[in-house]
Scaffold this motif. Structure first.
Motif, PDB file in Angstrom:
ATOM      1  N   PRO A   1      10.333   9.091   7.168  1.00  0.00           N
ATOM      2  CA  PRO A   1      11.194   8.026   6.665  1.00  0.00           C
ATOM      3  C   PRO A   1      12.286   8.602   5.770  1.00  0.00           C
ATOM      4  O   PRO A   1      12.004   9.427   4.899  1.00  0.00           O
ATOM      5  CB  PRO A   1      10.242   7.121   5.870  1.00  0.00           C
ATOM      6  CG  PRO A   1       9.082   8.009   5.527  1.00  0.00           C
ATOM      7  CD  PRO A   1       8.980   9.032   6.611  1.00  0.00           C
ATOM      8  N   VAL A   2      13.530   8.188   5.987  1.00  0.00           N
ATOM      9  CA  VAL A   2      14.665   8.724   5.242  1.00  0.00           C
ATOM     10  C   VAL A   2      15.248   7.648   4.334  1.00  0.00           C
ATOM     11  O   VAL A   2      15.723   6.609   4.813  1.00  0.00           O
ATOM     12  CB  VAL A   2      15.753   9.265   6.188  1.00  0.00           C
ATOM     13  CG1 VAL A   2      16.983   9.715   5.396  1.00  0.00           C
ATOM     14  CG2 VAL A   2      15.208  10.427   7.022  1.00  0.00           C
ATOM     15  N   ALA A   3      15.177   7.888   3.047  1.00  0.00           N
ATOM     16  CA  ALA A   3      15.828   7.020   2.059  1.00  0.00           C
ATOM     17  C   ALA A   3      17.208   7.585   1.750  1.00  0.00           C
ATOM     18  O   ALA A   3      17.491   8.762   1.986  1.00  0.00           O
ATOM     19  CB  ALA A   3      14.992   6.940   0.791  1.00  0.00           C
ATOM     20  N   ILE A   4      18.080   6.741   1.213  1.00  0.00           N
ATOM     21  CA  ILE A   4      19.430   7.158   0.823  1.00  0.00           C
ATOM     22  C   ILE A   4      19.654   6.767  -0.631  1.00  0.00           C
ATOM     23  O   ILE A   4      19.352   5.646  -1.041  1.00  0.00           O
ATOM     24  CB  ILE A   4      20.507   6.500   1.707  1.00  0.00           C
ATOM     25  CG1 ILE A   4      20.326   6.916   3.163  1.00  0.00           C
ATOM     26  CG2 ILE A   4      21.917   6.867   1.224  1.00  0.00           C
ATOM     27  CD1 ILE A   4      20.508   8.398   3.427  1.00  0.00           C
TER      28      ILE A   4
ATOM     29  N   ALA B   1       2.475  14.512   6.198  1.00  0.00           N
ATOM     30  CA  ALA B   1       2.007  14.033   4.896  1.00  0.00           C
ATOM     31  C   ALA B   1       2.545  12.647   4.539  1.00  0.00           C
ATOM     32  O   ALA B   1       2.100  12.056   3.557  1.00  0.00           O
ATOM     33  CB  ALA B   1       2.405  15.033   3.811  1.00  0.00           C
ATOM     34  N   GLY B   2       3.502  12.130   5.290  1.00  0.00           N
ATOM     35  CA  GLY B   2       4.062  10.812   4.991  1.00  0.00           C
ATOM     36  C   GLY B   2       4.978  10.792   3.782  1.00  0.00           C
ATOM     37  O   GLY B   2       5.131   9.764   3.129  1.00  0.00           O
ATOM     38  N   VAL B   3       5.620  11.930   3.508  1.00  0.00           N
ATOM     39  CA  VAL B   3       6.535  12.023   2.366  1.00  0.00           C
ATOM     40  C   VAL B   3       7.893  11.455   2.758  1.00  0.00           C
ATOM     41  O   VAL B   3       8.399  11.730   3.849  1.00  0.00           O
ATOM     42  CB  VAL B   3       6.694  13.490   1.911  1.00  0.00           C
ATOM     43  CG1 VAL B   3       7.683  13.604   0.750  1.00  0.00           C
ATOM     44  CG2 VAL B   3       5.336  14.072   1.523  1.00  0.00           C
ATOM     45  N   VAL B   4       8.498  10.668   1.872  1.00  0.00           N
ATOM     46  CA  VAL B   4       9.832  10.134   2.109  1.00  0.00           C
ATOM     47  C   VAL B   4      10.870  11.228   1.834  1.00  0.00           C
ATOM     48  O   VAL B   4      10.815  11.898   0.801  1.00  0.00           O
ATOM     49  CB  VAL B   4      10.119   8.913   1.216  1.00  0.00           C
ATOM     50  CG1 VAL B   4      11.550   8.415   1.402  1.00  0.00           C
ATOM     51  CG2 VAL B   4       9.128   7.787   1.516  1.00  0.00           C
ATOM     52  N   ALA B   5      11.806  11.411   2.756  1.00  0.00           N
ATOM     53  CA  ALA B   5      12.937  12.312   2.554  1.00  0.00           C
ATOM     54  C   ALA B   5      14.097  11.507   1.993  1.00  0.00           C
ATOM     55  O   ALA B   5      14.431  10.445   2.529  1.00  0.00           O
ATOM     56  CB  ALA B   5      13.343  12.947   3.882  1.00  0.00           C
ATOM     57  N   VAL B   6      14.711  11.984   0.914  1.00  0.00           N
ATOM     58  CA  VAL B   6      15.821  11.253   0.290  1.00  0.00           C
ATOM     59  C   VAL B   6      17.121  12.003   0.546  1.00  0.00           C
ATOM     60  O   VAL B   6      17.317  13.125   0.070  1.00  0.00           O
ATOM     61  CB  VAL B   6      15.595  11.072  -1.222  1.00  0.00           C
ATOM     62  CG1 VAL B   6      16.781  10.331  -1.846  1.00  0.00           C
ATOM     63  CG2 VAL B   6      14.305  10.296  -1.479  1.00  0.00           C
TER      64      VAL B   6
END
Length: 410
Positions: free
Chosen positions: A310-313, A280-285
């Protein structure tokens, strides 16, 4: 026109490439116009002639990064919860403390008792200190009001902060943080309040751009969260989730199903959830400060990255489970706990952080057409910066092409 020259390394953090691709330009320069929009980026030796007479700023050979984005905070609240810090050290779990009336509901009681002016003053001080660290955009959740008047009070604090200080604010409605005590036996009525009254009003009055739900045994079920998030999306708010933090409850799968812009926490995410997020292209935080304070196994960032998520912090700044807004510390912990490289962590706090709050068209990377938000870091490169933890390595923060004055030392 203005030009920042004598940049030792410029980490542009463009969106293309893998998690670790931060697109470094050595011996670089950046130019921007009077509106605070970047017009040119590249090696200083290639600076076009039309910029040679522009006002020149000297970066002193330092590292320059995009302004960092803290894409998950609970910025406005009253009180602290140091007693719970000690209780967890002594062996009580997060859920045990919550079931005894502590946790989120403890902060709700304090926040309801505070007026908007008190909350504004405190949050503004936090933002000033965050800005000094190189943070130029902050996502700010409500969720400590849990009734109509107090949720609106918090969102209006964020509205005022957006107007009266330079850090960009992305407000998120988190009325679905937990069910408040007065609705404990009337959950359906609380869901009605959220979906039929508060969400439409918040969208109509432009008080938030995102809507979040805490999906957990102690908070909301997948079915309840789905109803709330679909109502939010229909009203024009971006769905976001607190997902799979304490148990593997299907939060990641729901995030994918409702096309959320982010799924945050994910310490207990399932393999099926990881696959759904990637598709789904959801960003993981990732929120490593919360993992440290809760003594919890952190998000499986390597599995997520390998799967193409993609992993955000972010910090998860809040008074209980992550009482720190020090995003550079969170990046260092992303390296040591989540096993991300410094480059991967930085991309997680820039362009992927921007994606997690729907701001990627304007923020998160240093390239023409984007806002001139950047920070000067006293380090030769990203690795030196994040391995050598200091109170603050940021020597200058620029928002919209203007230096932000320093009145605090972090």
């Amino acid at each position: 026109m203005r030009v920042l020259a004598n940049v030792g390394q410029l980490a542009t953090c463009r969106p293309e490439g893998s998690q670790g691709d931060i697109h470094v330009v050595p011996h670089a320069a950046v130019a921007w116009d009077g509106e605070g929009t970047i017009t040119w980026v590249g090696p200083e030796r290639d600076l076009p002639s039309e910029y040679h007479s522009a006002e020149r700023w000297d970066a002193g050979g330092q590292l320059v990064i995009p302004g960092m984005i803290d894409c998950h905070t609970h910025l406005a609240f009253a009180g602290w919860r140091a007693d719970e810090f000690v209780q967890r050290i002594q062996g009580r779990s997060y859920l045990e403390i919550s079931r005894a009336g502590g946790g989120i509901l403890s902060t709700v009681r304090s926040t309801r008792a505070a007026d908007g002016a008190q909350l504004f003053s405190r949050a503004r001080q936090f933002l000033e200190e965050m800005c000094a660290l190189g943070i130029t955009c902050v996502e700010c959740k409500s969720g400590y009001g849990l009734d109509e008047a107090n949720e609106l009070k918090l969102l209006r604090v964020y509205q005022r902060l957006a107007a009266e200080q330079p850090v960009r604010i992305v407000a998120t409605f988190l009325g679905a943080h937990v069910v408040p005590p007065e609705f404990r036996e009337r959950r359906g009525e609380y869901l009605d309040l959220l979906t039929e009254k508060l969400i439409p009003r918040i969208a109509r009055e432009h008080l938030a751009t995102c809507c979040d739900v805490f999906v957990e045994d102690s908070a909301f079920t997948v079915a309840e969260a789905s109803r709330i998030l679909l109502a939010a999306r229909a009203a024009g708010l971006h769905p976001k989730l607190h997902a799979d933090q304490l148990t593997s409850g299907g939060g990641a799968e729901l995030a994918a199903a409702v096309h959320a812009i982010s799924a945050d926490h994910l310490e207990c995410v399932s393999e099926r959830g990881i696959e759904a997020l990637a598709k789904a292209g959801v960003v993981a935080v990732g929120l490593p400060l919360a993992s440290v304070y809760l003594n919890q196994t952190p998000m499986p960032a390597r599995r997520l990255i390998t799967a193409g998520v993609p992993v955000a912090i972010a910090t998860d700044f809040n008074p209980g489970s992550a009482p720190s807004f020090h995003l550079p510390l969170a990046l260092t912990l992303a390296c040591t706990l989540l096993r991300m490289t410094p480059e991967e962590a930085l991309k997680g706090a820039t362009i992927y952080g921007a994606r997690a709050v729907g701001q990627q068209q304007l923020l998160g990377s240093l390239e023409p057409g984007k806002r001139a938000d950047f920070a000067l870091i006293e380090a030769s490169d990203v690795r030196e910066w994040l391995y050598h933890f200091r109170p603050n390595a940021c020597t200058m923060t620029v928002i919209g092409g203007a230096r932000v004055p320093r009145s605090v030392t972090v």
